[in-house]
Design a protein around this motif. Sequence first.
Motif, PDB file in Angstrom:
ATOM      1  N   HIS A  46      19.779  14.046   3.889  1.00  0.00           N
ATOM      2  CA  HIS A  46      18.832  13.729   2.778  1.00  0.00           C
ATOM      3  C   HIS A  46      17.569  13.596   3.276  1.00  0.00           C
ATOM      4  O   HIS A  46      16.304  13.877   2.212  1.00  0.00           O
ATOM      5  CB  HIS A  46      19.434  12.621   2.023  1.00  0.00           C
ATOM      6  N   ARG A  47      17.034  13.798   4.441  1.00  0.00           N
ATOM      7  CA  ARG A  47      15.689  13.448   4.737  1.00  0.00           C
ATOM      8  C   ARG A  47      15.209  15.092   4.874  1.00  0.00           C
ATOM      9  O   ARG A  47      15.674  16.051   5.020  1.00  0.00           O
ATOM     10  CB  ARG A  47      15.429  12.986   6.143  1.00  0.00           C
ATOM     11  N   ASN A 106       9.702   7.714   1.333  1.00  0.00           N
ATOM     12  CA  ASN A 106      11.073   7.830   0.601  1.00  0.00           C
ATOM     13  C   ASN A 106      11.639   9.010   1.355  1.00  0.00           C
ATOM     14  O   ASN A 106      13.039   8.935   1.672  1.00  0.00           O
ATOM     15  CB  ASN A 106      11.140   7.788  -0.899  1.00  0.00           C
ATOM     16  N   LYS A 107      11.067  10.232   1.518  1.00  0.00           N
ATOM     17  CA  LYS A 107      11.572  11.360   2.058  1.00  0.00           C
ATOM     18  C   LYS A 107      11.846  11.218   3.463  1.00  0.00           C
ATOM     19  O   LYS A 107      12.909  11.771   4.234  1.00  0.00           O
ATOM     20  CB  LYS A 107      10.694  12.469   1.697  1.00  0.00           C
ATOM     21  N   SER A 150       0.919  -1.241  -0.148  1.00  0.00           N
ATOM     22  CA  SER A 150      -0.192   0.015   0.128  1.00  0.00           C
ATOM     23  C   SER A 150       0.705   1.355  -0.116  1.00  0.00           C
ATOM     24  O   SER A 150       0.277   2.315  -0.456  1.00  0.00           O
ATOM     25  CB  SER A 150      -1.006   0.020   1.265  1.00  0.00           C
ATOM     26  N   LEU A 151       2.264   1.289   0.342  1.00  0.00           N
ATOM     27  CA  LEU A 151       2.996   2.337   0.243  1.00  0.00           C
ATOM     28  C   LEU A 151       4.004   2.269  -0.579  1.00  0.00           C
ATOM     29  O   LEU A 151       5.043   2.938  -0.621  1.00  0.00           O
ATOM     30  CB  LEU A 151       3.531   2.627   1.881  1.00  0.00           C
ATOM     31  N   GLY A 209       1.391   0.841  -5.476  1.00  0.00           N
ATOM     32  CA  GLY A 209       0.049   0.994  -4.590  1.00  0.00           C
ATOM     33  C   GLY A 209      -0.282   2.317  -4.529  1.00  0.00           C
ATOM     34  O   GLY A 209      -1.558   2.669  -4.487  1.00  0.00           O
ATOM     35  N   SER A 210       0.805   3.195  -4.264  1.00  0.00           N
ATOM     36  CA  SER A 210       0.470   4.782  -3.873  1.00  0.00           C
ATOM     37  C   SER A 210       1.697   5.503  -4.215  1.00  0.00           C
ATOM     38  O   SER A 210       2.346   5.703  -3.287  1.00  0.00           O
ATOM     39  CB  SER A 210      -0.080   4.911  -2.607  1.00  0.00           C
ATOM     40  N   PRO A 211       1.909   5.995  -5.346  1.00  0.00           N
ATOM     41  CA  PRO A 211       2.792   6.782  -5.645  1.00  0.00           C
ATOM     42  C   PRO A 211       3.058   8.064  -4.722  1.00  0.00           C
ATOM     43  O   PRO A 211       4.377   8.288  -4.414  1.00  0.00           O
ATOM     44  CB  PRO A 211       2.724   7.379  -7.095  1.00  0.00           C
ATOM     45  N   VAL A 212       2.147   8.622  -4.135  1.00  0.00           N
ATOM     46  CA  VAL A 212       2.244   9.882  -3.350  1.00  0.00           C
ATOM     47  C   VAL A 212       2.968   9.272  -2.092  1.00  0.00           C
ATOM     48  O   VAL A 212       3.556   9.974  -1.401  1.00  0.00           O
ATOM     49  CB  VAL A 212       1.008  10.657  -3.310  1.00  0.00           C
ATOM     50  N   ALA A 213       2.148   8.283  -1.576  1.00  0.00           N
ATOM     51  CA  ALA A 213       2.693   7.714  -0.327  1.00  0.00           C
ATOM     52  C   ALA A 213       3.983   7.115  -0.250  1.00  0.00           C
ATOM     53  O   ALA A 213       4.762   7.230   0.735  1.00  0.00           O
ATOM     54  CB  ALA A 213       1.568   6.840   0.148  1.00  0.00           C
TER      55      ALA A 213
END
Length: 204
Positions: A150-151, A141-142, A127-128, A132-136
């Motif tokens: 890098h965060r 990843n951020k 789901s992540l 499943g959900s590119p935005v999530a």
Amino acid sequence: TTPSSSSSSSLCLPSTNTDILVHQSGRVKLADFGCSLQTNHVGDPSDTGSSTLQQHTVKGTPFWIAPEVIKNGKYGRKADIWSLGCVLIEMATGKPPWKEKFHNLDNPLAIIYHIASTEEVPPAPPSLSPEGSPVAADFLNKCLQRAPEHRLTAKALRQHPFLSAVQKSARQRQQQQQQQQQGTQPAQSPFVDSLQIQRRPSGD
């Protein structure tokens, strides 16, 4: 008060997932400050990501702990961003991060060693994932970057489209609850609703 290079503030590290309270409206509160520490701002006080602890102590729970906390003991608020990503995985799966890799959760030392000695990040559930959900997936990843620099900062993450979708879902859920005097099914969390919204075709 406004922090300065010599001022201090508190950094809260919740010890377990039971310390995080999530209301149906989407509001999140921390319930336990037993692992709070005093921090001194090092570097530019206006950049919250540059604030590091003077103490060289390891505090945290293995499944949610950031790599830099284990490896050198010097860390700042970006360590909480890593933990946020871990909490996101737990909210999506109902299980601690690293569960898919370490089926025996009774051996925290193995998890600590793995986090410190490899370049891996906690596996993302379907789901992540980008499928499943590119935005999530982008939000996760951020958060789960091995290098703290890098965060994204908490301020930057608040502007991410994923959180905008969560807020939109929370408002929709609140409106539905106001319209329904009696519900036969328990309301889903805004987090789950947002994943469903992001998986819908854009033409709907």
